[in-house]
Design a protein around this motif. Sequence first.
Motif, PDB file in Angstrom:
ATOM      1  N   ALA A  72       0.837  -1.198   0.000  1.00 22.36           N
ATOM      2  CA  ALA A  72       0.000   0.000   0.000  1.00 22.36           C
ATOM      3  C   ALA A  72       0.869   1.244   0.000  1.00 22.36           C
ATOM      4  N   LYS A  73       1.965   1.205   0.759  1.00 16.92           N
ATOM      5  CA  LYS A  73       2.830   2.386   0.823  1.00 16.92           C
ATOM      6  C   LYS A  73       3.461   2.673  -0.541  1.00 16.92           C
ATOM      7  N   ALA A  74       3.849   1.619  -1.231  1.00 14.79           N
ATOM      8  CA  ALA A  74       4.416   1.810  -2.569  1.00 14.79           C
ATOM      9  C   ALA A  74       3.392   2.435  -3.506  1.00 14.79           C
ATOM     10  N   ARG A  75       2.134   1.986  -3.380  1.00 15.63           N
ATOM     11  CA  ARG A  75       1.075   2.572  -4.217  1.00 15.63           C
ATOM     12  C   ARG A  75       0.853   4.040  -3.857  1.00 15.63           C
ATOM     13  N   VAL A  76       0.900   4.347  -2.560  1.00 18.00           N
ATOM     14  CA  VAL A  76       0.669   5.727  -2.135  1.00 18.00           C
ATOM     15  C   VAL A  76       1.806   6.624  -2.645  1.00 18.00           C
ATOM     16  N   GLU A  77       3.035   6.099  -2.660  1.00 21.32           N
ATOM     17  CA  GLU A  77       4.139   6.878  -3.232  1.00 21.32           C
ATOM     18  C   GLU A  77       3.878   7.195  -4.694  1.00 21.32           C
ATOM     19  N   ASP A  78       3.337   6.205  -5.391  1.00 17.56           N
ATOM     20  CA  ASP A  78       2.990   6.389  -6.792  1.00 17.56           C
ATOM     21  C   ASP A  78       1.914   7.485  -6.930  1.00 17.56           C
ATOM     22  N   MET A  79       0.911   7.460  -6.020  1.00 15.31           N
ATOM     23  CA  MET A  79      -0.147   8.489  -6.041  1.00 15.31           C
ATOM     24  C   MET A  79       0.453   9.878  -5.849  1.00 15.31           C
ATOM     25  N   CYS A  80       1.426   9.973  -4.935  1.00 17.94           N
ATOM     26  CA  CYS A  80       2.045  11.276  -4.673  1.00 17.94           C
ATOM     27  C   CYS A  80       2.782  11.777  -5.904  1.00 17.94           C
ATOM     28  N   GLN A  81       3.538  10.881  -6.543  1.00 17.28           N
ATOM     29  CA  GLN A  81       4.294  11.284  -7.734  1.00 17.28           C
ATOM     30  C   GLN A  81       3.368  11.717  -8.861  1.00 17.28           C
TER      31      GLN A  81
END
Lengths: 79, 79
Positions: free
Chosen positions: B54-63
């Motif tokens: 989930a954290k990796a996905r959230v990083e993607d959302m931020c980018q």
Amino acid sequence: MKARIHVYLKPGVLDPQGAAVAGALKNLGFNEVESARQGKLIELDLTGDDADAAKARVEDMCQKLLANPVIENFSIEMA
Amino acid sequence: MKARIHVYLKPGVLDPQGAAVAGALKNLGFNEVESARQGKLIELDLTGDDADAAKARVEDMCQKLLANPVIENFSIEMA
């Protein structure tokens, strides 16, 4: 001394900005997003050494200017 | 699962909103305020159990959407 203030809408208060963020994330394919809320983050640099006194002053700042206590909650971290 | 995202302007990027906050606080008599920076706080409710994924996905959302990587930094807390 640094103070970090989080200001967020109270639960139950409509958050159109958060709803727009959630909608945009779903449109980008992030379907795991159930909901989003958006708030403010304010970082203050303060003079003085007394952390307790400074925190009380920052609470006063939040009540008077930084947050709208009718619809917003805030939390303060001193560092 | 909840993710809390802090988005703040990179050091050196002009922050007129923060400067306005600092000025207003000084006008109210809070003379200990040296400077203020204002950022965004985004809270997401996510489905799923795997915090790392989930954290990796959230990083993607931020980018992709939540932060502008040219002028903003972000940090993610999972809870």
